[in-house]
Enzyme design. Structure first.
Site, PDB file in Angstrom:
ATOM      1  N   ARG A 484      -5.456   2.618  -6.430  1.00  0.00           N
ATOM      2  CA  ARG A 484      -5.991   2.484  -5.074  1.00  0.00           C
ATOM      3  C   ARG A 484      -5.083   3.214  -4.079  1.00  0.00           C
ATOM      4  O   ARG A 484      -4.127   3.904  -4.469  1.00  0.00           O
ATOM      5  CB  ARG A 484      -6.149   1.009  -4.698  1.00  0.00           C
ATOM      6  N   GLU A 486      -2.483   2.910  -2.540  1.00  0.00           N
ATOM      7  CA  GLU A 486      -1.107   2.439  -2.382  1.00  0.00           C
ATOM      8  C   GLU A 486      -0.211   3.303  -3.271  1.00  0.00           C
ATOM      9  O   GLU A 486       0.369   4.258  -2.796  1.00  0.00           O
ATOM     10  CB  GLU A 486      -0.977   0.955  -2.719  1.00  0.00           C
ATOM     11  N   ASP A 493       7.978  -5.573  -6.708  1.00  0.00           N
ATOM     12  CA  ASP A 493       7.391  -5.326  -8.023  1.00  0.00           C
ATOM     13  C   ASP A 493       8.426  -4.707  -8.968  1.00  0.00           C
ATOM     14  O   ASP A 493       8.544  -5.098 -10.129  1.00  0.00           O
ATOM     15  CB  ASP A 493       6.181  -4.381  -7.905  1.00  0.00           C
ATOM     16  N   GLU A 758      -3.156  -7.247 -11.574  1.00  0.00           N
ATOM     17  CA  GLU A 758      -2.445  -7.689 -10.381  1.00  0.00           C
ATOM     18  C   GLU A 758      -2.585  -9.198 -10.174  1.00  0.00           C
ATOM     19  O   GLU A 758      -1.662  -9.868  -9.743  1.00  0.00           O
ATOM     20  CB  GLU A 758      -3.037  -6.959  -9.169  1.00  0.00           C
TER      21      GLU A 758
END
Ligand code: BGC
Length: 906
Positions: A484, A486, A493, A758
């Site tokens: 996406r 990002e 993360d 996610e």
């Protein structure tokens, strides 16, 4: 033959056999094999010992460096010779010879002696070659296309220059970088297989240049240099605000080709006013999120005749002080996937399934009609009905378009990448032949180091998913997700996943590079951005568990690789971060600032029962304040900074006292009753000793109320099973690992995932999606369980930094009948595999040379244990066998071992 000569011959033979028992190989310089274009002025050397004898330790080494191959082979004219050094050190031996020069190849070799009296022969010869160490080494100038785009979406500019080579070439090096991404050709051929170069760094402070050996690309007479520039991270779309040009508006090139002739003379071709430029190349648009449009009709070899009418270039006077040599591994093509099947969706779309969610692109073989446009759109999943689904990509288009030229063509994009398992094809006449479509995974070129397999196929699939989560999100920087809008270096993360990543692959160079950007982008007051490279300032910069990346990864890195140089380099950044938190804390409490908290913890839509696993954000922050301070103390003590050890030890006590005053009742209950609250408090030793066991019991009770389901988000997940194991609840940890219903690690596996999701429930049991806007199917954070699988199930741990001493302590459970892991450490391969057959257990262990292992045989009683059919008490390389609870602990020297015994109590 005389007796004397026979004796000599015999002795020589004995010596030879003796000598060959010990060899040295796998030489690396700064973790790399024969690196070219290095920037480190104090490179670190490492090598591995192999020996046919058990229990081998290095006792001495000799390392030699010379400027030429004949010199190093003969050991003459050495520029550095350590002589025989009595030392067991075989990793991170720092260069300490004369100052290194730019563009110089240095050859080196090493030999070692061991504790059995063996001497190895000299190793094979390796080299490293420096790049341009000083800004003044550059005579190239930054050039941009004559026409200004002013930041608008534009075709990829092509730069051209011809030159003559009129003498025999001995060697040639290209030093190159770009504002944007480059693809460089010499005489029509790509000069390397590197993709997305120069990679992503904090460009204004650190821009990597690459060095290529291009000797074989040159020919005598006329030569042609051509370079195409893509928008990349520099001027393409980044983030979700539909914003471009984060670093600059124009693509630019810096190019320095240095040719050395056989007679020693030099010719240098640099980017300058003498180049030409054009926007008429085949790449009409290129963007990381959006994809690429390629007009193959314009794909012609760039020759002097073609470039005759091109425009000139603009020379831009920019400082070269931000240039740094390439540090991380390059991004290259890896696995290929054949198309599994062509699907006609209910909506009538033509879709191809590659069977694996991956990151890269599709290669197409095609012969179409000239002028037709083939469009390939990429998606991770199909929706409930089986239609092509791109809702979770948000503004990222992930679409490649090819305008065909009517010939047999082989097509793939250049300056983009996609996260996908499925592609949708439009623009073809007739049905596609699936054999013409191949998916190619691209990622940073890291050596695989770890393997994990077991008797449980779902857990094996989980391991597969973790590894593919890593591959897809280690594309030059560690990203949150690859599909996406990002694909950013989210620090939380990265720190959550680091330990697991370092089992699966050698991530040393990858993180050495990225940590420099963490340091470079840190605010002057020590605050750390939540995204690195930092595209902008954010309200949540400094968020607990994100910004703590600045201490967590350096310390964990040191644990895995034993690299003091890295720790030294990051130390000021670690300290600045802790000092920043100290400066904003009140009465030692970190209770301000914006935080992401335990991101994506378990919640439910209808929560009348109060099941949502909410953890107070400042409670979390306080535990990370302690964790970072502890990491700083650890680093300070390794680096001998005794004053800092004292200062921060006192601070740490205050931080923990404040935590207990603010968040813990006298009987040990935390103000947040969530799994994450207890996990963090226990993992970071926040509670006094006398309250720990009861807190662990509360954690277990909490898990039971959720019927053995995990409810942690990003911050609690990496530690939950470790905490359970530490406090004697490995059985509960196994239950969490093997839970198959949501929320759990195996739920997505059961739902057919091929990467880590996610969200615990990205796809619900009825096939609908949990969320539209933030629902990535390739996000590695929850894959952090991999660390526990290696460390506890197969028991492979670094007892001393860098695995100089290894602890191998497998813990059986969860109805597994076999589990096996291997890990290629700096010293060589560690392996641990166990198998149970009823009450009989076998354990196969490998301990690399120059290390020692502390092995714990679970459920073993000493009398019954054999090693390769010999009673354990008689095995020479095994020492200190002691009963430890239900287990047997021992110390073993290097070698491979086969233990067998009957589980005690069975
Ligand atoms: C990212 C995360 C990241 C988070 C910050 C998200 O959009 O995908 O993985 O850590 O923002 O909370």
């Amino acid at each position: 033959m005389k007796k004397a000569s026979l004796l000599i011959l015999f002795l020589v033979q004995v010596l030879l056999v003796h000598a060959q028992k010990l060899t040295v190989s796998a030489l690396t310089t700064d973790y790399n094999n024969n690196p070219v274009g290095t920037g480190n002025v104090k490179p670190a050397f490492a090598w591995k010992l192999s020996s046919s004898e058990r229990n081998t330790l290095q006792t001495a080494y000799e390392l030699q460096v010379a400027a030429t191959m004949p010199d190093i082979s003969s050991g003459k004219n050495l520029s550095w010779n350590t002589g025989r050094v009595n030392s067991g050190q075989s990793v991170h031996v720092l260069y300490n010879g004369p100052e290194l020069k730019s563009r110089q190849r240095y050859y080196w070799r090493v030999r070692v002696w061991d504790n059995h009296g063996n001497a190895s022969p000299w190793s094979g010869i390796k080299y490293w070659e420096t790049g341009l160490l000083n800004p003044s080494d550059w005579s190239a100038k930054w050039i941009e296309a004559a026409e200004i785009t002013n930041g608008a979406v534009s075709p990829a500019p092509v730069f051209f220059r011809s030159f003559n080579v009129s003498a025999p070439v001995k060697s040639a090096r290209l030093y190159i970088t770009a504002h944007g991404l480059y693809e460089a050709k010499l005489n029509g051929k790509n000069i390397s297989n590197h993709l997305l170069a120069p990679g992503w760094t904090s460009y204004h402070k650190r821009l990597q240049y690459q060095t290529y050996d291009v000797t074989s690309f040159l020919k005598s007479g006329g030569n042609v240099a051509a370079v195409t520039l893509g928008d990349g991270w520099y001027r393409g779309f980044l983030e979700w605000q539909r914003k471009r040009n984060w670093y600059g508006k124009e693509a630019g090139l810096l190019y320095q080709l240095e040719i050395t002739f056989a007679d020693g003379k030099k010719q240098v071709i640099v980017s300058d006013e003498g180049w030409k430029s054009s926007f008429d190349g085949p790449i009409k648009t290129s963007d990381i999120y959006m994809g690429e449009t390629f007009d193959s009709r314009l794909d012609k070899p760039v020759t002097a005749a073609v470039a005759k009418n091109w425009k000139g270039v603009r020379v831009v006077h920019t400082s070269l002080d931000n240039l740094v040599a390439q540090q991380g591994p390059p991004v290259v093509r890896h696995e290929q996937f054949k198309a599994l099947k062509v699907i006609k969706t209910p909506k009538g779309e033509t879709v191809i399934d590659f069977g694996q969610n991956l990151v890269g692109w599709v290669q197409v073989k095609i012969k179409g009609r000239a002028g037709d446009t083939l469009k390939i759109k990429h998606a991770e999943v199909l929706d409930k009905e089986g239609n092509f689904y791109t809702g979770n990509l948000r503004t990222a288009q992930q679409e490649d378009s090819y305008i065909l030229d009517g010939t047999d063509q082989f097509l793939e994009p250049h300056f983009t990448f996609h996260g996908f398992r499925f592609i949708k094809i439009t623009g073809l006449h007739g049905e596609p032949d699936k054999d013409n479509f191949t998916a190619v995974a691209i990622y940073s070129d890291m050596q695989p180091t770890g393997t994990f397999t077991s008797s449980n196929s779902l857990v094996n699939q989980l391991q597969h998913n973790i590894q593919w989560g890593q591959k897809g999100n280690f594309v030059d920087i560690p990203t949150d997700c690859p599909q996406r809008d990002e694909r950013l270096g989210w620090t939380g993360d990265a720190q959550v996943f680091f330990n697991t990543a370092a089992y699966n692959m050698n991530v040393a160079s990858f993180f050495t590079k990225w940590l420099q950007d963490v340091k470079a982008d840190q605010y002057a007051n020590g605050r750390v951005p939540v995204v690195i490279p930092a595209t902008q300032k954010r309200g949540n910069d400094g968020s607990a568990g994100w910004a703590d990346v600045s201490t967590i990864i350096p310390w964990n890195f040191y644990t895995v690789y034993g690299d003091k140089q890295l720790l030294e380099h990051q130390y000021s950044s670690m300290k600045a971060w802790v000092e920043y938190v100290r400066s904003i804390s009140k009465n030692n409490l970190w209770n301000s600032g914006g935080h992401y908290g335990d991101w994506l913890f378990y919640t439910m839509a209808d929560d009348r029962d109060g099941k949502a696993a909410i953890t107070d954000k400042y409670l979390i922050a306080q535990t990370f304040y302690a964790a970072s301070t502890q990491n700083l103390i650890n680093a300070a003590s390794v680096l001998g900074k005794n004053d800092d050890v004292a200062t921060y030890t006192a601070l740490l006590k205050n931080i923990k006292d404040a935590f207990n005053r603010e968040y813990v009742t006298p009987s040990g209950r935390l103000v947040s009753g969530s799994q994450t609250a207890y996990v963090l408090a226990l993992n970071f030793d926040m509670l006094p000793e006398n309250l720990r066991q009861q807190a662990a019991q509360r954690l277990v009770d909490n898990i039971k109320t959720y019927k053995n389901h995990i409810t942690t988000g990003f911050l609690g997940t990496p530690y939950i099973c470790h905490v359970l194991t530490r406090f004697g609840y490995t059985d509960v940890a196994y239950k969490l690992l093997l839970q198959e219903t949501y929320p759990s690690w195996l739920y997505p596996v059961k739902m057919g995932a091929t990467t880590i999701w996610e969200r615990w429930d990205g796809i619900k049991t009825d096939g609908t999606f949990e969320a539209e806007s933030m629902n990535s199917f390739n996000h590695y954070s929850y894959g952090a369980i991999g660390d526990w699988m290696y460390k506890v199930i197969t028991g492979i741990n670094a007892a001393e930094p860098g695995y100089k001493t290894i602890r191998i302590a497998p813990q059986l459970g969860g109805n597994f009948t076999t589990a096996a892991a291997g890990l290629e450490t700096m010293y060589g391969k560690v392996a641990s595999a166990w198998k149970t057959e009823g009450s009989k257990i076998t354990l196969d262990i490998t301990v690399p040379a120059n290390t020692t292992a502390k092995i714990v045989l679970p459920g073993a009683a000493s009398a019954a244990v054999t090693e390769s059919s010999v009673a354990i008490s008689k095995v020479k390389s095994v020492k200190d066998v002691i009963k430890s609870g239900n287990d047997l602990a021992l110390t073993a020297g290097s070698g491979t071992y086969h233990f067998e015994y009957t589980l005690s109590g069975k």
